[in-house]
Enzyme design. Structure first.
Site, PDB file in Angstrom:
ATOM      1  N   ARG A 162       0.797  -1.230   0.000  1.00 61.37           N
ATOM      2  CA  ARG A 162       0.000   0.000   0.000  1.00 61.37           C
ATOM      3  C   ARG A 162       0.828   1.278   0.000  1.00 61.37           C
ATOM      4  O   ARG A 162       0.285   2.358   0.186  1.00 61.37           O
ATOM      5  CB  ARG A 162      -0.984  -0.027   1.177  1.00 61.37           C
ATOM      6  CG  ARG A 162      -1.966  -1.158   1.028  1.00 61.37           C
ATOM      7  CD  ARG A 162      -3.099  -1.183   2.032  1.00 61.37           C
ATOM      8  NE  ARG A 162      -3.749  -2.469   1.893  1.00 61.37           N
ATOM      9  CZ  ARG A 162      -3.455  -3.543   2.615  1.00 61.37           C
ATOM     10  NH1 ARG A 162      -2.544  -3.464   3.578  1.00 61.37           N
ATOM     11  NH2 ARG A 162      -4.057  -4.684   2.389  1.00 61.37           N
ATOM     12  N   ALA A 223      -2.534 -12.875  10.694  1.00 62.50           N
ATOM     13  CA  ALA A 223      -3.156 -13.331  11.944  1.00 62.50           C
ATOM     14  C   ALA A 223      -3.560 -14.799  11.903  1.00 62.50           C
ATOM     15  O   ALA A 223      -3.069 -15.605  12.694  1.00 62.50           O
ATOM     16  CB  ALA A 223      -4.372 -12.460  12.260  1.00 62.50           C
ATOM     17  N   THR A 281      -3.162  -8.747  14.227  1.00 62.57           N
ATOM     18  CA  THR A 281      -2.116  -8.018  13.512  1.00 62.57           C
ATOM     19  C   THR A 281      -2.538  -6.593  13.164  1.00 62.57           C
ATOM     20  O   THR A 281      -3.708  -6.301  12.947  1.00 62.57           O
ATOM     21  CB  THR A 281      -1.711  -8.768  12.235  1.00 62.57           C
ATOM     22  OG1 THR A 281      -2.888  -9.148  11.513  1.00 62.57           O
ATOM     23  CG2 THR A 281      -0.915 -10.009  12.565  1.00 62.57           C
ATOM     24  N   ASP A 346     -13.916 -12.580  11.673  1.00 59.03           N
ATOM     25  CA  ASP A 346     -12.880 -11.826  10.967  1.00 59.03           C
ATOM     26  C   ASP A 346     -13.276 -10.360  10.819  1.00 59.03           C
ATOM     27  O   ASP A 346     -12.986  -9.720   9.823  1.00 59.03           O
ATOM     28  CB  ASP A 346     -12.590 -12.452   9.587  1.00 59.03           C
ATOM     29  CG  ASP A 346     -11.375 -11.832   8.898  1.00 59.03           C
ATOM     30  OD1 ASP A 346     -10.525 -11.261   9.596  1.00 59.03           O
ATOM     31  OD2 ASP A 346     -11.285 -11.909   7.664  1.00 59.03           O
ATOM     32  N   ASN A 433     -13.617  -2.593   3.747  1.00 60.91           N
ATOM     33  CA  ASN A 433     -12.352  -3.276   3.901  1.00 60.91           C
ATOM     34  C   ASN A 433     -11.230  -2.244   3.970  1.00 60.91           C
ATOM     35  O   ASN A 433     -11.403  -1.166   4.548  1.00 60.91           O
ATOM     36  CB  ASN A 433     -12.151  -4.293   2.777  1.00 60.91           C
ATOM     37  CG  ASN A 433     -11.244  -5.435   3.173  1.00 60.91           C
ATOM     38  OD1 ASN A 433     -10.030  -5.325   3.102  1.00 60.91           O
ATOM     39  ND2 ASN A 433     -11.829  -6.540   3.625  1.00 60.91           N
ATOM     40  N   CYS A 652      -6.145 -18.536  -2.456  1.00 59.16           N
ATOM     41  CA  CYS A 652      -5.478 -18.122  -3.695  1.00 59.16           C
ATOM     42  C   CYS A 652      -6.262 -18.506  -4.942  1.00 59.16           C
ATOM     43  O   CYS A 652      -6.283 -17.756  -5.925  1.00 59.16           O
ATOM     44  CB  CYS A 652      -4.080 -18.743  -3.787  1.00 59.16           C
ATOM     45  SG  CYS A 652      -2.877 -18.022  -2.665  1.00 59.16           S
TER      46      CYS A 652
END
Length: 729
Positions: A162, A223, A281, A346, A433, A652
């Site tokens: 980022r 995490a 995290t 989450d 998000n 993935c």
């Protein structure tokens, strides 16, 4: 090395406002379209003896240099609002492409570029850093940290990055494999590199560093892969670690690092430290108030997600899903606010944090604002973390409201999926998000890139902890897509995304713009009355910030997830955005990715008034060529492979083996035809240099074969669907 003392900062702060107040939470009439640009935008940037000559004085006084974008959110308040107004509602239709720069990658692009004194510093995937002439896009230098490609197995969302931070002639990047690297801003040569994590553990770094008075701040991700979260500060001159603040407690049989960890440990049960460390995290958001000398950061999810497994018997599990305030000088804990106590979905609080001074009930309040994953918009008093207000910014079904007295969400019975599965809104990708929000002091509104779709959770039949792989503790089959295509098609309209303008004082919606799909880009607002956002279906758009009316758009040839920036050189304003489809949604929700999001054509696109450059045409079709072998496995083997695939491969290669095509769609793989070839890739690491790590430590040969059997079943399913659609045409 510090460049200004605390006393010097206090003197500066008496002269420089940190944030701009908005009046009574009402959106004032926006007259900037007809007004001349602010005089301050004509001031030249101060001359510096070296590139990236940014220090505390310049960062604290960033509004006096609106032509530069010197830090991640432009200022420490992270408002992503620019005082520049040469491009405005009256002339934005004249905006055209001034230059583009190709990254040469096909992975997700999420960086916010930094622009200082005519030079742009930005990143592409795999933490590669580029320095460009901000006038022309000419490449000045490139730094590639050479991340081992099989490290991608420890990233939930691809090898994204980022952005960078700059300070006194250096450029700092957090590398995907956990290194923090300082580069010479003039040459791109490495000055120093430190490992911020134990390289044997599955940490990653995707976030941008921040710098406060010579201290480089960086967190990490990973995490659910099995780590204990923390944020740390490093000396900008030497790379020496100055302090570290853990976000979850360690083994209580060992000494606690500080009183905050002792307090946090009282909110945990079980042996969380044996399941990867607890998670939590600090992988993205930070903000800083120089007047209060407080650093604010957001904390992520637990490891595993499921609290029943992570902390049997309950508990709030501090500091998961919390906003934490510490002293940037030494990492001393000051206060926290937990958005989702005992989180189990989450629901991270790592989403963008914005600071502002806002008038509420007749008095000016120093507020912190966040729209975390859980669907509530929070306004906190940033001096002490007390709740001012919280309201849901999307429809949610896991809680009814936030109790104003306790600050805790009032949960719906059954939402924790303890006794039976539960379909929750928002999903694990959240109502919002990582994509940055923005705030405009002109309208008094916060602009949120909203996600709006559900996910199903259930208790697993058996939980097996796999170090180094995603351990959600939720049943992967329950969370998968239905097998019936008609039911899948019925889900498509539920996968929604929108631009939401939110009044943080009244906690009400001002307006919304519905997008064609989910996972749209971050926000930028300007004094020109404009709001910029890239979209999943391949446009970079300028909206009227007061009304949401579309003013201008440019076809980007790929989905956009990164936020835009704006800067000025020699009296000419530019707007720039990094484009390239990627991230969690692109990888996991392949079934619902729009064709317009692909291909991934990763670039910097920079615009100015009157420019007319064109992008070259792109010829690409997102097609999977199905040629599956005979389906020979029994139902039990395929189901075993289904569960293993969802737990290990899905992050993935996509839900139900439907890829978003950023990585190979396994249903079309030639390896399906040979068990030996498949096993050489899956267990022996034949393609490790291309990012496909060996899973030999975690999968037996029989389990590998079960996954292949499941993918073959999905290849036949896809083949039949493709043939059926072809007949209809």
């Amino acid at each position: 090395m510090k460049t200004c003392s605390t006393l010097r900062q206090l003197i500066l702060l008496a002269l420089v406002p940190v944030v701009v107040a908005c009046s009574e939470g009402k959106a004032p009439q926006n007259d900037t379209a007809s007004a001349p640009p602010p005089a301050v935008s004509d001031q030249p940037a101060p001359e510096n003896s070296r590139p990236a000559g940014v220090d505390a004085i310049r960062l604290l006084a960033a509004d006096s240099e609106p032509g530069n974008w010197m830090s991640h959110g432009r200022t420490y308040a992270e408002q992503r609002y620019s005082p520049l107004a040469r491009i405005n509602l009256d002339n934005v239709e004249q905006l055209g492409l001034a230059w583009s720069f190709d990254f040469g990658t096909a992975r997700g692009i999420e960086a916010t570029s930094i622009v200082v004194d005519g030079v742009m510093y930005t990143t592409s995937s795999w933490s590669v850093v580029h320095a460009l002439d901000a006038r022309t896009g000419k490449e000045l230098w490139t730094y590639d940290p050479k991340v081992a490609r099989d490290k991608v197995r420890h990233g939930c969302c691809g090898p994204v990055n980022r952005g960078v931070a700059v300070w006194e002639g250096q450029v700092f990047v957090g590398v995907f494999d956990g290194r923090l690297v300082a580069l010479d801003a003039a040459t791109g040569e490495q000055n120093w590199s430190v490992a911020t994590i134990d390289p044997e553990l599955p940490y990653t770094i995707t976030g941008a560093p921040r710098i406060i008075d010579g201290r480089v701040l960086i967190g990490n991700g990973g995490a659910e892969f099995g780590v204990r979260g923390f944020i740390a500060a490093y000396d900008a001159g030497s790379g020496e670690q100055l302090w570290k603040f853990y976000t979850v407690p360690g083994n209580p049989d060992e000494p606690f690092e500080n009183d905050a960890m002792k307090m946090a440990a009282e909110t945990w049960n079980g042996k969380w430290w044996e399941l990867g460390g607890g998670g939590g995290t600090v992988w993205d958001s930070m903000a800083y108030d120089p007047q209060l000398n407080l650093l604010y950061f957001g904390v992520g999810n637990g490891a595993p997600w499921n609290r029943e497994i992570r902390s049997p018997g309950g508990g709030d599990n501090l500091f998961l899903s919390s906003i934490v305030a510490v002293r940037p000088d030494n990492g001393e804990y000051v206060w926290h606010y937990q958005t989702t106590p005992g989180e189990t979905w989450d629901y991270t609080a790592t989403q963008h944090i914005i600071l502002a001074d806002v008038e509420i009930d007749g008095s000016t309040r120093k507020v912190l604002m966040q729209a975390p994953k859980n669907g509530f918009f929070y306004v906190l008093d940033r001096t002490d973390g007390s709740l001012i207000s919280a309201e849901n910014y999307i429809d949610i079904n896991w809680a009814t409201h936030v109790d104003p007295e306790t600050g805790r969400p009032v949960e719906v019975e059954g939402a924790r999926y303890v006794d039976s599965p539960y379909t929750v809104t928002p999903s694990y990708l959240g109502g919002h998000n990582w994509h940055p929000m923005s705030f405009s002091p002109d309208t008094g509104l916060v602009y949120i890139p909203v996600l709006d779709f559900p996910a199903s959770y259930g208790q697993p039949e058996e939980f097996v902890y796999r170090p180094g792989f995603a351990n959600t503790g939720a049943d992967g089959i329950v969370g998968s897509l239905p097998d019936d295509q008609a039911t899948r098609d019925a889900l498509r309209p539920l996968i929604k995304g929108r631009l939401l303008a939110w009044n943080p004082v009244t906690q009400t919606e001002a307006f919304r713009v519905e997008h064609r799909g989910a996972w749209n880009g971050g926000m930028l607002t300007t004094a020109g009355g404009l709001l910029f956002q890239g979209t999943a279906d391949g446009e970079f758009v300028a909206f009227n910030a007061a009304t949401g009316e579309k003013q201008w758009a440019f076809p980007t040839q790929t989905g956009v997830v990164a936020p835009g920036i704006t800067y000025e050189i020699d009296g000419e304003q530019y707007v720039s955005v990094n484009v390239g489809w990627g991230g969690a949604f692109a990888l996991v929700f392949g079934e619902f990715v729009q064709p317009e999001s692909l291909p991934n054509v990763s670039r910097v696109l920079t615009f100015k008034l009157g420019a007319e450059k064109q992008l070259p045409p792109v010829e690409w079709k997102p097609v999977v060529v199905f040629n599956p072998p005979e389906r020979t496995a029994d139902e039990a083997t395929e189901r075993e492979g289904f569960g293993l695939y969802q737990d290990i491969c899905m992050g993935c290669h996509g839900l139900n083996a439907v890829s978003g095509l950023l990585v190979p769609d396994l249903r079309g793989s030639a390896l399906l035809h040979t068990a030996d070839g498949w096993d050489k890739v899956v267990r022996e690491g034949l393609l490790a240099e291309r990012g496909m790590a060996s899973f030999a430590r975690h999968l037996s040969k029989e389990q590998s074969e079960a996954i292949r059997a499941y993918v073959i079943s999905q290849a036949w399913r896809g083949n039949e669907l493709q043939q059926s659609l072809a007949k209809e045409e």
